[in-house]
Design an enzyme around this catalytic site. Sequence first.
Site, short mmCIF file in Angstrom:
data_model
loop_
_atom_site.label_atom_id
_atom_site.label_comp_id
_atom_site.label_asym_id
_atom_site.label_seq_id
_atom_site.Cartn_x
_atom_site.Cartn_y
_atom_site.Cartn_z
N TYR A 103 47.25 42.64 35.75
CA TYR A 103 46.23 43.49 36.34
C TYR A 103 46.76 44.92 36.45
O TYR A 103 47.85 45.23 35.97
CB TYR A 103 45.77 42.90 37.67
CG TYR A 103 45.16 41.53 37.49
CD1 TYR A 103 44.03 41.35 36.68
CD2 TYR A 103 45.72 40.39 38.07
CE1 TYR A 103 43.48 40.09 36.48
CE2 TYR A 103 45.18 39.13 37.86
CZ TYR A 103 44.06 38.98 37.07
OH TYR A 103 43.52 37.74 36.85
N ALA A 156 42.84 37.66 45.65
CA ALA A 156 42.82 39.04 45.17
C ALA A 156 41.48 39.68 45.51
O ALA A 156 40.43 39.23 45.05
CB ALA A 156 43.05 39.07 43.66
N PRO A 184 47.48 33.53 47.11
CA PRO A 184 46.10 33.96 46.89
C PRO A 184 45.54 33.33 45.61
O PRO A 184 46.18 33.37 44.56
CB PRO A 184 46.22 35.48 46.76
CG PRO A 184 47.64 35.74 46.41
CD PRO A 184 48.45 34.63 46.99
N GLY A 232 49.99 27.04 45.43
CA GLY A 232 48.66 27.34 44.92
C GLY A 232 47.87 26.08 44.67
O GLY A 232 47.21 25.55 45.57
N ARG A 233 47.97 25.56 43.47
CA ARG A 233 47.16 24.40 43.08
C ARG A 233 47.38 23.20 43.98
O ARG A 233 46.45 22.43 44.24
CB ARG A 233 47.44 24.03 41.62
CG ARG A 233 46.93 25.07 40.62
CD ARG A 233 47.36 24.71 39.19
NE ARG A 233 46.82 25.66 38.22
CZ ARG A 233 47.39 26.81 37.89
NH1 ARG A 233 48.52 27.18 38.48
NH2 ARG A 233 46.84 27.60 36.99
N CYS A 269 41.81 33.14 43.51
CA CYS A 269 40.42 33.59 43.41
C CYS A 269 39.45 32.41 43.41
O CYS A 269 39.70 31.40 42.75
CB CYS A 269 40.23 34.42 42.15
SG CYS A 269 41.01 36.03 42.22
#
Length: 367
Positions: free
Chosen positions: A188, A62, A23, A336-337, A25
């Site tokens: 978080y 998220a 995930p 991710g990246r 954002c």
Amino acid sequence: MSALFEPITHRSLTVPNRLWMAPMCQYSAAPDGPAEGAPGDWHFQHLAARAAGGTGLILAEATAVSPEGRISPYDLGLWNDTQTEAFRRITDFLKAQGTVPGIQIAHAGRKGSTERPWVNRGAPVLPGQRHGWEPVAPSPVPFDDGFTTPAELSVAQIRELVAQFGASARRALAAGFQVVEIHGAHGYLINEFLSPFTNRRTDEYGGSYENRTRFALEVVDAVRAVWPDELPVFFRISATDWLTEDESDAREGWTADDTVRFARDLREHGIDLLDTSSGGNAPDAKIATGPGYQVPFAERVKKESGLAVGAVGLITEARQAEKIIADGQADAVLLGRELLRSPSFAQHAARELGAEITLPQQYHRAV
């Protein structure tokens, strides 16, 4: 045969390969109005492209369980019917490509009410400013200089948050998602409760390990209560705050030992996979990064708890990902990246590893 492209089954759900999308954002939802927090064209193309590229499971970014649970006012949310309906277009398309749609539900806690990262470097949006709100946390400890001191949650508010996670999970199911992941990492809200670095409470939600993990396990139970038994629930964790690894830092934080112990608890409460990341809770922690630097945390959890794990962190090459799975360090890798740079990474990896992968008919000429 490629280990990376072998299917994997959790409960009754089979994922076609072990190469998944973490995930990430996008900070691209409407901050107010009738479409507040709902996915739009950007989110559709962002997730759809990776599905067409062969990614086995995609976890949507998220997604906040309440307006105050967002990181920025431009985050996705899953607290109303408009948002639920808007996600169906995405989940329908992902399933049509053979990709499993998943979503991460979250609350930002003390790291909420900020700008988008590319606007003033993600600076805090203070209460009273346009689109700003007062963040909440287990204890009134601001994230960093310039951040608002969060309001300490009451026990009644904590119980309402647990209910909000359950309600968002119910909406995720209605929206067509087949996996729900609870965000307990990166500083978080849930991570803030877990770590003694941010949890200074003296009631039943603070102090001992059992008390600090209470909120997280109550959230897991609330989600599992509304999520079908035949579908999996994941949990993302920061395996360490990277405080105790630094001998010069006397601050107490969440540790890898805690993570192994907690993984056993999560397994007993119905979690199917631990998405194992690290850091994000202490902004000045010293983190030793490098290719696959977080994989050893996942490997240890898998070996010592028996819980399935996902590995993350600077995994950028097909053979690197293949080795992680083939050596039994993890059950899946989450990119991710690298998937931002290369939406069709799975197709390229399959070709490099000599594996078969199902492509959209429109792309068959590329085989």
